[in-house]
Design a protein around this motif. Structure first.
Motif, PDB file in Angstrom:
ATOM      1  N   LEU A   1       0.832  -1.200   0.000  1.00  0.00           N
ATOM      2  CA  LEU A   1       0.000   0.000   0.000  1.00  0.00           C
ATOM      3  C   LEU A   1       0.870   1.254   0.000  1.00  0.00           C
ATOM      4  O   LEU A   1       0.545   2.250  -0.659  1.00  0.00           O
ATOM      5  N   TYR A   2       1.979   1.212   0.750  1.00  0.00           N
ATOM      6  CA  TYR A   2       2.920   2.330   0.690  1.00  0.00           C
ATOM      7  C   TYR A   2       3.474   2.480  -0.722  1.00  0.00           C
ATOM      8  O   TYR A   2       3.641   3.599  -1.226  1.00  0.00           O
TER       9      TYR A   2
ATOM     10  N   PRO B   1      -9.496  -5.165  -4.634  1.00  0.00           N
ATOM     11  CA  PRO B   1      -9.692  -5.220  -6.085  1.00  0.00           C
ATOM     12  C   PRO B   1      -9.659  -3.849  -6.749  1.00  0.00           C
ATOM     13  O   PRO B   1      -9.243  -3.734  -7.906  1.00  0.00           O
ATOM     14  N   VAL B   2     -10.075  -2.805  -6.037  1.00  0.00           N
ATOM     15  CA  VAL B   2     -10.026  -1.457  -6.610  1.00  0.00           C
ATOM     16  C   VAL B   2      -8.572  -1.007  -6.754  1.00  0.00           C
ATOM     17  O   VAL B   2      -8.188  -0.390  -7.757  1.00  0.00           O
ATOM     18  N   ILE B   3      -7.740  -1.327  -5.756  1.00  0.00           N
ATOM     19  CA  ILE B   3      -6.327  -0.967  -5.830  1.00  0.00           C
ATOM     20  C   ILE B   3      -5.645  -1.696  -6.983  1.00  0.00           C
ATOM     21  O   ILE B   3      -4.948  -1.084  -7.809  1.00  0.00           O
ATOM     22  N   VAL B   4      -5.858  -3.011  -7.063  1.00  0.00           N
ATOM     23  CA  VAL B   4      -5.230  -3.803  -8.118  1.00  0.00           C
ATOM     24  C   VAL B   4      -5.711  -3.345  -9.494  1.00  0.00           C
ATOM     25  O   VAL B   4      -4.919  -3.149 -10.426  1.00  0.00           O
TER      26      VAL B   4
ATOM     27  N   VAL C   1       4.267  -4.471 -10.808  1.00  0.00           N
ATOM     28  CA  VAL C   1       4.881  -5.124  -9.645  1.00  0.00           C
ATOM     29  C   VAL C   1       4.082  -4.810  -8.377  1.00  0.00           C
ATOM     30  O   VAL C   1       3.827  -5.683  -7.541  1.00  0.00           O
ATOM     31  N   THR C   2       3.676  -3.546  -8.244  1.00  0.00           N
ATOM     32  CA  THR C   2       2.893  -3.159  -7.065  1.00  0.00           C
ATOM     33  C   THR C   2       1.539  -3.846  -7.056  1.00  0.00           C
ATOM     34  O   THR C   2       1.048  -4.279  -6.001  1.00  0.00           O
TER      35      THR C   2
ATOM     36  N   PHE D   1      -1.991  -7.825  -4.514  1.00  0.00           N
ATOM     37  CA  PHE D   1      -2.836  -9.021  -4.651  1.00  0.00           C
ATOM     38  C   PHE D   1      -2.319 -10.172  -3.796  1.00  0.00           C
ATOM     39  O   PHE D   1      -3.104 -10.909  -3.188  1.00  0.00           O
ATOM     40  N   VAL D   2      -1.004 -10.316  -3.712  1.00  0.00           N
ATOM     41  CA  VAL D   2      -0.416 -11.452  -3.001  1.00  0.00           C
ATOM     42  C   VAL D   2      -0.301 -11.188  -1.505  1.00  0.00           C
ATOM     43  O   VAL D   2      -0.610 -12.058  -0.682  1.00  0.00           O
TER      44      VAL D   2
END
Length: 406
Positions: A27-28, A88-91, A188-189, A194-195
């Protein structure tokens, strides 16, 4: 092994599980990506606009597209993260950001660069407020200030490092290389989120009428900290753009005034975690942080207005950086503590909208007054705005109030 509450239905946390502390590094990283992408591309394209086929008018439009997308979409994606969960919104936002950056790798000319910038802003509009909501949901209530300070610190590093790293990449490669680096960073982020970031179960939501939404948006527990955040964002926006302009007017070398802008960003990054920890320890109340932060911003602009010089711009950078760093994590912690968990995404998106508005208003105040009667007067005018923010901040409670259901 540490025991930590597991995120689930009914609030920020539910049943206990024997897990390690929350894995927030992805998240950072998301915060860093949005800040690095915003400032790095802006600085690189600004310096190479003629080579890229952009007139000054097209350059202005290019720079505005990112902010326009954020202004429109951040509240929308914030509300979506409440419905389906932040992860899911972040990904999804990071994937859109990567796809947009890929357009910048292969596209040439104003249209394709503008499309890339607009879609980058759309992607950032998704993962930026959702990341803030995820931080608020994943961490213990008594440590929100600390974690929001860390999150803000990484965003600050992105803002500070974006122009420098972007300029170096363009110097030794090209703007397309910089877009390519952003593709890799975003993907990558996205994989890391997700992981490594645990799923956050969407909470049952009460149906909100228009009257309820208006009441929530005008409630002092929301409105006052958002005004305080907007003052801080406006200060950063004004100093970033106007300190170099002031330096040109009074004979300060461009390198010196640009370095002062970097000092501003680095100071903010270093102080935010400290302010967050002090808040969590009960040594920095919400009201005190808001008043002290906005007052420091006002003092910074007054210093430059009264005695514009190389020394003054560095003093202003230190004061403003420390002031913004003091108010930001505490204001976000206050918002998280006074918002029902099922509406955190919407609240964070709306708060980000307030910050984006401030980011636009700050340069307009300094530049508008400065163009009419002189740039030092423009800085003085914004000092007055910041002092009004101090008066507003004085209405904040000394401690975070309990969350409201309205």
């Amino acid at each position: 092994m540490a025991v930590r509450p597991r995120v689930g239905q009914g609030g920020h946390v539910t049943a206990l599980s024997t897990t390690t502390p929350p894995r927030l590094a992805p998240l950072y990283a998301a915060g860093f990506v949005t800040a690095f992408g915003a400032n790095g591309i802006a600085a690189a394209v600004g310096g190479e606009h003629l080579e890229l086929g952009l007139t000054l008018a097209w350059l202005g439009l290019f720079l505005a597209l990112y902010d326009v997308a954020e202004l429109v979409l951040k509240p929308v994606f914030g509300a979506l993260s409440d419905r389906i969960g932040p992860r899911p919104v972040i990904v999804g936002g990071l994937i859109v950001f990567a796809a947009a950056s890929l357009i910048g790798v292969f596209g040439t000319g104003p249209f394709w660069l503008g499309l890339a910038r607009l879609l980058q802003g759309a992607g950032a509009s998704a993962f930026s407020p959702a990341s803030s909501a995820a931080v608020a949901r994943l961490v213990p209530a008594q440590r929100r200030g600390t974690y929001f300070g860390r999150y803000g610190s990484w965003k600050g590093l992105g803002y500070a490092g974006g122009p420098v790293i972007g300029a170096l990449v363009v110097q030794f490669g090209s703007t397309q290389w910089l877009f390519g680096i952003l593709v890799v960073m975003a993907l990558v982020t996205a994989v890391a989120v997700f992981v490594a970031v645990e799923p956050i179960v969407p909470l049952p939501r009460q149906r909100a009428t228009l009257a309820v939404m208006v009441r929530a948006a005008t409630d002092r527990q929301f409105l006052i900290p958002v005004v305080v955040l907007a003052v801080g964002s406006a200060a950063i926006g004004a100093l970033t753009g106007m300190l170099p302009a002031l330096g040109t007017d009074v004979g300060i070398p461009l390198l010196v005034s640009t370095l002062a802008v970097a000092v501003l960003a680095v100071t903010s990054s270093l102080v935010q975690p400290v302010a967050g920890r002090l808040h969590d320890a009960g040594r920095l109340g919400t009201g005190v942080a808001g008043v002290a932060g906005t007052a420091a911003v006002a003092a910074a602009f007054l210093v430059v207005a009264v005695a514009p010089s190389a020394v003054a711009v560095f003093i202003a950078a230190l004061l403003a950086g420390a002031g913004v760093a003091t108010l930001t994590p505490v204001a976000f912690a206050h918002l998280a503590g006074t918002t029902p968990p099922d509406r955190l995404g919407r609240t964070m998106g709306s708060a980000e909208l307030g910050r984006e508005t401030g980011d636009a208003v700050g340069p307009l105040v300094v530049g508008g007054v400065g163009s009419a009667i002189g740039l030092p007067f423009g800085f003085a005018a914004f000092a007055v705005v910041a002092l009004v923010g101090t008066l507003v901040a004085s209405r904040l409670p000394s401690e975070t109030a309990p969350q409201q259901d309205a």
